[in-house]
Design a protein around this motif. Sequence first.
Motif, short mmCIF file in Angstrom:
data_model
loop_
_atom_site.label_atom_id
_atom_site.label_comp_id
_atom_site.label_asym_id
_atom_site.label_seq_id
_atom_site.Cartn_x
_atom_site.Cartn_y
_atom_site.Cartn_z
N GLY A 1 0.38 8.94 -0.67
CA GLY A 1 1.00 10.26 -0.57
C GLY A 1 0.35 11.13 0.47
N THR B 1 5.89 7.78 -3.18
CA THR B 1 4.46 7.56 -3.26
C THR B 1 4.10 6.92 -4.59
OG1 THR B 1 2.30 8.67 -3.25
CG2 THR B 1 4.15 9.91 -4.16
N SER C 1 4.47 -0.03 3.99
CA SER C 1 5.57 0.91 3.76
C SER C 1 6.57 0.87 4.91
CB SER C 1 5.03 2.34 3.61
OG SER C 1 4.14 2.43 2.52
#
Length: 304
Positions: A146, A169, A78
Amino acid sequence: MSRDRAVRVDAPTERNNPRTRDIDLLPTLDILHVLNSEDRTVPVAVGRVLPELAQAVDMAVASLRAGGRVHYVGAGTSGRLAVLDAAELIPTFNVPPDWIIAHQAGGTDAFQHAVENAEDDVESGAATIRAAATGLDFVLGLAASGRTPYVLAALDAARQLGASTGLVTSNPDVVDTPADVVIAVDTGPEPISGSTRMKAGTAQKLVLTSFSTAVMIRMGRTYSNLMVSMLATNAKLRGRTIGILQEATSAPADTCAAALTAADGDLKTALVHLLTGVDVEQAAAALAVSDGHVRDALHTLAKR
């Protein structure tokens, strides 16, 4: 993306995928067909969260127009995707380098190598945002589960500062997050269980690309679908600027080149000059009044 230690085994990205259970028994081409079939579900899943993504875009635009900034916060895959997206905006849209800033758990070393425990470092996530953000900013966290502690701590710190917040997420079941808008892309179980560099990572890439592109469009960094704000830093891009002017104005290449020279290389000024016939000084002034929005500058000049 390393696995979030806080995630439950029943998180969607951690579940076993029945469609790929015997993937290790398949020949190479069939493996690729199966992976491609899984990948094709991602854009559909992204399409379902466009209303939430639009909210995030509008929050980011409001922050930038108020003099604030946009922050990406992520760990592992991410964070790397966030760094990539932020870096590409500078040459593509000629944005100030502090408009969109990416923060990765573990710092710059984590871009190429895994940094042990970085995603669990709550104190670092909070400290990063406290040091970099203000109440004018928009902070977008990215966490497939998340629940990544570094990301959630950063969002919580941002909210305490008064900043607006969002979370991207792949867990539609996530609740009680410090985010004003949750963009939950339901990508389901990964082809390789828990490997969120796959479908969840692809979803994050699609979301980030759409998010930042929409923000740039709203901020006037394009004209029509043309990159009129890009930096011409090499021969290919300098040639592209001439092509963009030709596409937008239908003027010959030599006329576009002359206009670009007269405008000191500023593509938008040359464009407004060619489209309206005013001199480059008037074109530049109209763009200054319109905060760089070409269409607004054209509208202003048309009323004179």
